[in-house]
Design an enzyme around this catalytic site. Sequence first.
Site, PDB file in Angstrom:
ATOM      1  CD  GLU A 136      -2.986  -1.082   2.259  1.00 32.60           C
ATOM      2  OE1 GLU A 136      -4.148  -0.672   2.190  1.00 32.60           O
ATOM      3  OE2 GLU A 136      -2.500  -1.572   3.301  1.00 32.60           O
ATOM      4  CD  GLU A 157      -3.904  -6.082   3.804  1.00 26.83           C
ATOM      5  OE1 GLU A 157      -3.030  -5.211   3.884  1.00 26.83           O
ATOM      6  OE2 GLU A 157      -4.196  -6.658   2.735  1.00 26.83           O
TER       7      GLU A 157
END
Length: 696
Positions: A136, A157
């Site tokens: 990210e 995730e």
Amino acid sequence: MIVGNSAQEALTNPNEVVTKALLRFVTLPSRERAAVITLDNGFDHTKPNSFGPGGLASLEAAIDEAVAAAPKFIALTGKPYIFCVGADITGMPLLSERAQAVELGRYGHRVFKKFKDSPVPTFAFINGAAMGGGLEVALHCHYRTVSSGAAALALPEVAIGLVPGWGGTQLLPNLIGIAPAAQVILQNPLTQKQLKPAQAHEFGIADAIFEPADYLERSLEWAEGVVDGTVTVTRPEIDRDMWDGVLYFAKHQLDERLHGAVNSANRALELLAAAKSATFEEGTALEDEALADLIMGDQARASLYAFDLVQRRAKRPAGAPDRNLARDVNKVGIVGAGLMASQLALLFVRRLEVPVVLTDLDQERVDKGVGYVHAELDKLVGKKRLDPGKAAKYKGLIGGSVDKAAFADADLVLEAVFEDLKVKKQVWAEVEAIVRDDCVLATNTSSLSVTEQAADLAHPERVVGLHFFNPVAMMPLLEIVRAGQTDDATLATAFAVGKALKKSSVLVKDAPAFVVNRLLTRFLGVVTAAVDRGTPIDVADSALDPLGLPMRPMALLTMVGPAVAHHVAETLHHSFPDRFGVSANLAKVVGAGKRGFTDAEGNPDPEVLALLEVGDSPSTAEQLRAEATEALAREIRLMLDEGVVADARDIDLCMILGAGWPFHLGGVTPYLDREGISTRVTGARFLPDGAANVPQ
């Protein structure tokens, strides 16, 4: 975690291994300067970089200092082999208030956004593993390169009960499009897949890909070309017309597979939908709220517990003896040359790289087994997953014989013959007459007593169970069974072999069907008994859907095979007749040679329905679900009381690795605790409050 006046103080994690952001300036061929920030926690690649509060603070200071120096561009990279594997999840169980979880999301967003909003061009040089928050932060940079040698590129995730909460759900679909973004954020985590560097480049996550040997130099040169305008970076045009359709299809697939049971997947879908039209600020605010809800939810805590089991406990098996007691294994013998034996031979020759010899009753069977190994090696070469030279070496190490005398100099002999105690005892009598006194004898039995197999041998202390799961190459669990007289040297050798085979080994007591097969048989026994009482097959098959299991009961029965399931049920019925029944209808399915109660499409098989004799006491889905989960709770309590494993964590580890039970359940015991089933049925929780749930 302690609430304080600043984000860093509020999120202090005393156990954090801080990843420092080390800033340096390099001189480019143009004689201008570039700032390079290297993420490094001070350890080698076996302890990857991660972002905790301290790491985020270091990164924030480095980017501020770099921007202030006004270099030509700023590059973010990692230590050798590792870029960054994301948030330091060890601190998440310490969060006691939702406000802290919200602040964790906001803090990461605030720091990462400095790369996105930087007036100086920013580049991510993804030199190694980049997962979660590591990927990210790279997405926040204006441009990205990736090393062709980088491993583990992913946003995993959802698989651990969370969402990509530091910009991933908003940046990725607007960079590469909704379809590939949904694959990376939803499909890949739930199927345990990761991106390869070439695929990341093809998707457009990376703008350029370079070889590892001169990766940094090439990346710096490329980045200067981008800034100077001599290198053009093109990005795909995002098709927003197909956005809703892609997510509708993704939701349909999730509902079909998980039946809405996984909160993280549902929230990720919502965030991806918002990314179509929300501003970045609006989208990341939604991420903060979603992340906070999930962190403070029991599914995420169960997922983090499961993740810790797989990453830590599996690597330090409870009860394993001193590894220095292990004997060297330089030759392996395998009794049997059927499919399971052949799969084992392939695994042993690839991982141990020692001679492996198969035996069977006749030359035709032996040749078929050896031929299977050769064919599988050729397939791996064809897929470019194995070097032709290595394949030739492995073929040279595989041998076959109809004479067990070929085992005379073996260090380990493994049997993979029919599940019949008499047959196995006869095999061991023949083998013991041939092998050395220190040769380890291992049985791959799925349910029979290892102690009884060894009872008549002169050296029963060198017999151990190595229960592999099918398909052998893919299933990570190895149940290592200590029989009544197994000595420490034999057990240590078994664990050393398991590690060399890259399996996660769990020590289990020599009890009927050990762990996974005992629990699955108890579970399936309740379902088949309900069918016998008159419960429609489709009701029985869907009753457990709210758990989000990887496979419905009837599909599991088909995969295991009705004959195997029936045999294991008979074995357990012999030991525990009050809890394990033998279904007469399942026996009919076996006798008719059918694949199970359902057809290839998962619908009740009309031919099987015609065979069944059922009662008139059907269960509802809710009743059957309660009965099945309560049966699991009772069986687990009994197994723990019997000392089948060291504690409940090993039960969960076995179910995760051997049966594919999902992280959001924590395996099995966190779910039973969370729903109050364990306390209601057995009088106590399996795990301490807070171990796999938000503390009460």
